[in-house]
Design an enzyme around this catalytic site. Structure first.
Site, PDB file in Angstrom:
ATOM      1  N   ASN A 134      21.578  20.207  66.606  1.00  0.00           N
ATOM      2  CA  ASN A 134      21.251  19.174  65.781  1.00  0.00           C
ATOM      3  C   ASN A 134      20.017  19.025  65.218  1.00  0.00           C
ATOM      4  O   ASN A 134      19.491  17.857  64.088  1.00  0.00           O
ATOM      5  CB  ASN A 134      22.010  17.890  66.564  1.00  0.00           C
ATOM      6  CG  ASN A 134      21.781  16.457  66.386  1.00  0.00           C
ATOM      7  OD1 ASN A 134      21.381  16.157  66.448  1.00  0.00           O
ATOM      8  ND2 ASN A 134      22.588  16.123  65.405  1.00  0.00           N
ATOM      9  N   ASP A 198      16.710  14.975  63.179  1.00  0.00           N
ATOM     10  CA  ASP A 198      18.103  16.204  62.312  1.00  0.00           C
ATOM     11  C   ASP A 198      17.669  16.531  61.440  1.00  0.00           C
ATOM     12  O   ASP A 198      17.331  16.305  60.417  1.00  0.00           O
ATOM     13  CB  ASP A 198      18.915  14.564  61.868  1.00  0.00           C
ATOM     14  CG  ASP A 198      20.060  13.744  63.404  1.00  0.00           C
ATOM     15  OD1 ASP A 198      19.221  14.145  63.944  1.00  0.00           O
ATOM     16  OD2 ASP A 198      21.037  13.220  63.192  1.00  0.00           O
ATOM     17  N   ASP A 228      24.446  21.156  72.520  1.00  0.00           N
ATOM     18  CA  ASP A 228      23.917  20.042  72.788  1.00  0.00           C
ATOM     19  C   ASP A 228      24.437  19.542  71.897  1.00  0.00           C
ATOM     20  O   ASP A 228      24.366  19.642  70.476  1.00  0.00           O
ATOM     21  CB  ASP A 228      22.399  20.866  72.524  1.00  0.00           C
ATOM     22  CG  ASP A 228      22.362  19.005  73.435  1.00  0.00           C
ATOM     23  OD1 ASP A 228      22.789  18.175  73.595  1.00  0.00           O
ATOM     24  OD2 ASP A 228      21.843  18.297  72.375  1.00  0.00           O
ATOM     25  N   HIS A 232      27.704  16.055  66.648  1.00  0.00           N
ATOM     26  CA  HIS A 232      26.456  15.291  66.110  1.00  0.00           C
ATOM     27  C   HIS A 232      26.086  16.152  64.821  1.00  0.00           C
ATOM     28  O   HIS A 232      24.767  15.496  64.398  1.00  0.00           O
ATOM     29  CB  HIS A 232      25.398  15.022  66.527  1.00  0.00           C
ATOM     30  CG  HIS A 232      26.442  13.576  67.721  1.00  0.00           C
ATOM     31  ND1 HIS A 232      26.915  11.950  66.845  1.00  0.00           N
ATOM     32  CD2 HIS A 232      26.172  13.502  69.042  1.00  0.00           C
ATOM     33  CE1 HIS A 232      26.616  11.465  68.345  1.00  0.00           C
ATOM     34  NE2 HIS A 232      27.049  12.514  69.453  1.00  0.00           N
ATOM     35  N   GLU A 273      29.441  20.766  74.099  1.00  0.00           N
ATOM     36  CA  GLU A 273      29.229  19.007  74.444  1.00  0.00           C
ATOM     37  C   GLU A 273      29.388  18.465  73.207  1.00  0.00           C
ATOM     38  O   GLU A 273      29.250  17.734  72.339  1.00  0.00           O
ATOM     39  CB  GLU A 273      27.487  18.503  74.731  1.00  0.00           C
ATOM     40  CG  GLU A 273      27.625  17.606  75.203  1.00  0.00           C
ATOM     41  CD  GLU A 273      26.048  16.403  75.026  1.00  0.00           C
ATOM     42  OE1 GLU A 273      26.150  15.858  75.850  1.00  0.00           O
ATOM     43  OE2 GLU A 273      25.282  17.382  73.861  1.00  0.00           O
TER      44      GLU A 273
END
Length: 530
Positions: A134, A198, A228, A232, A273
């Site tokens: 991410n 990001d 992870d 997102h 996740e």
């Protein structure tokens, strides 16, 4: 008999069991139904390398330290390891990477990692790498270059908004804080922290590079990745993170990533996740992730153990698994757990009650899928926020000061040393030996580690029970969550037609099945067979 002799004897027993079940694989119907051979528990163990074991005396856990403890993990009964980030990073935790192709020098070298992979594989233990896609570190050369200005080569590898735009860009960060951070008059996007900018996955070069990173580690022998912040990738803002368009973009990226990995290792295991409900998780399992951590179930397991009040886990999971199976064309594998490196440790969540910790473990390790155990959970380690307190050094010995123990962070929760491998190793009633026992059950019983789960109702509010099945094997698991002995009726009904007549396994002495009457001691778990 010396401790070394006792250890050798236990290990010989495990090897003999593995040999016996390996022979049985030649017979029809002896596969577990989940792609794993008999003799494997299908359980994984999460390790924070910095805290686990020190091999060179600098106080920091390292890869050679993990390698030196593979016999402990083999005896525990796990089939795989998830190593929290091991790539170079300016942070102790490693979740802001500066080199996706490197090894953090605190942890060792690439050769050390190759040695760990080789030695783990010798023991039949798989290794997952924590992959953070991410965001990178603010110190990553890509971002350092991007910050040079509009014409920088990597400028579009990140997301920028001019400060002059004012409110033109959304500012409701998906994690609750302002996601925009100033950099020389421009703002860059970093939803977790200003040190974690990001990456811009709308840029095809970023997607191509991250696939290349995954392929690189698979070629070195890694068996898969823990991904992870998987929801997102495009989930930057609270106002859009759960919108259909963002969900589709996230799903499309992970499908693209999976396709890229398939070119190198089609059986690479991917667990994400995705801290969300099953409805949100489902699309990620469509030709993309194999698993997503079951956060809802973790809360349910800890809640039941803590209150000693049963919930119908069989019914809940059967419905969730049916949905996931449709989402993935039957290819998904659940990833249950109790706690991880971002949450209060299970023993702390259970207010230090060891009996409740035993029941939470018993429920976790008799469920289908690939359970994950956070390092130290098998000992009853405690810890709550801040994060360092839930990532403390692993206690190998009763007394501090052992060369193998890490000292990078004080062990504030160490206590009197009774929570340590040395103290619990030879104690038959220890939490450590309960974990070993439960994992050996999974290794011996295909229907405990794979297959299906279904509701089984006894009408007793202190009893959690569920039916398990794989191929032609069927089991009934019954847990007494309470501190009082319980008597329940186990008889065939229209809804539950199978007759269970044999008490096959029990965590406590005194359990008894007489006809249709099952007597359970306090805090006992049993497995019944037809």
């Amino acid at each position: 008999m010396t401790k070394a002799q006792r250890y050798a004897g236990r290990r010989a027993t495990r090897i003999a069991l593995a040999a016996t079940v390996a022979l049985s694989l030649a017979l029809p119907g002896c596969d577990s139904g989940d792609g794993k051979k008999r003799g494997s528990s299908n359980a994984y163990y999460e390790i924070f390398v910095r805290s686990f074991a020190d091999s060179d005396g600098d106080g920091i856990g390292d890869l050679n330290g993990v390698t030196s403890k593979l016999d402990y993990l083999e005896e525990l009964g796990v089939d795989g390891l998830w190593l929290m980030p091991i790539q170079p990073s300016p942070s102790y935790h490693g979740y802001d990477v500066t080199d996706y192709y490197g090894i953090d020098p605190d942890y060792g070298t690439l050769d050390d990692y190759k040695k760990l992979l080789k030695e783990a594989h010798k023991r039949g233990i798989s290794v997952l790498m924590d992959l953070v896609v991410n965001h990178s570190s603010v110190e990553h050369p890509w971002f350092v270059d991007a910050a040079m200005g509009q014409d920088a080569e990597h400028r579009d590898w990140y997301t920028w908004a001019s400060a002059k735009e004012g409110g033109a860009s959304p500012s409701d960060g998906a994690t609750g804080s302002n996601p925009w951070h100033d950099m020389g008059g421009d703002n860059y996007l970093g939803i977790f922290w200003e040190g974690m900018p990001d990456l811009n996955f709308d840029n095809p070069d970023v997607r191509k590079e991250m696939i290349a990173v995954g392929q690189y580690w698979l070629k070195l022998g890694v068996d898969g990745f823990r991904l992870d912040a998987a929801k997102h990738i495009y989930g930057d803002f609270g106002s859009t993170i759960n919108s259909p368009a963002i969900k589709r973009k996230n799903q499309a990226w992970w499908q693209e990533f999976r396709e890229g990995l398939n070119a190198v290792k089609p059986d690479a295991y991917l667990v994400g996740e995705v801290w969300e409900s099953p409805a949100v998780i489902g699309p990620y399992l469509d030709h993309a992730l194999d698993s997503a951590f079951n956060f809802d179930l973790a809360k349910q397991l800890l809640g039941s153990a803590d209150t000693e009040v049963a919930q119908d886990i069989g019914f809940t999971l059967s419905r969730v698994h049916e949905f996931f199976s449709k989402s993935s064309e039957g290819a998904f594998m659940d990833a249950p757990f109790l706690a991880n490196h971002d949450q209060p440790r299970a023993m702390t969540a259970l207010n230090g009650n060891e009996n409740h910790a035993r029941m939470a473990a018993a429920m976790l390790l008799t469920l289908p899928g690939r359970p994950f155990i956070y390092y130290g959970e098998e000992l009853g380690m405690t810890g709550a926020k801040p994060d360092e307190r839930i990532r403390e050094p692993f206690p190998w010995k009763i007394e501090p000061g052992s060369p193998e123990e890490t000292t990078w962070e004080p062990s504030t929760n160490r206590g009197d040393g009774s929570v340590s491998v040395e103290a619990e190793d030879e104690s038959p009633r220890s939490l450590l030996n309960l974990y070993r026992e439960l994992l050996s059950w999974r290794a011996a019983e295909p229907a405990l580690r794979g297959g299906t789960i279904a509701s089984y109702v006894t009408g007793n509010s202190a009893i959690v029970s569920y039916a398990r099945a794989a191929e032609d094997e069927q089991l009934l698991v019954v847990h007494n969550l309470s501190g009082l002995s319980q008597t329940v009726s186990i008889q065939a009904t229209k809804a539950q037609p199978l007759v269970y007549s044999k008490l096959a396994l029990s965590t406590e002495e005194g359990a008894e099945l007489s006809g249709t009457t099952l007597k359970l001691p306090a805090y006992a778990t049993v497995v019944l067979k037809p």
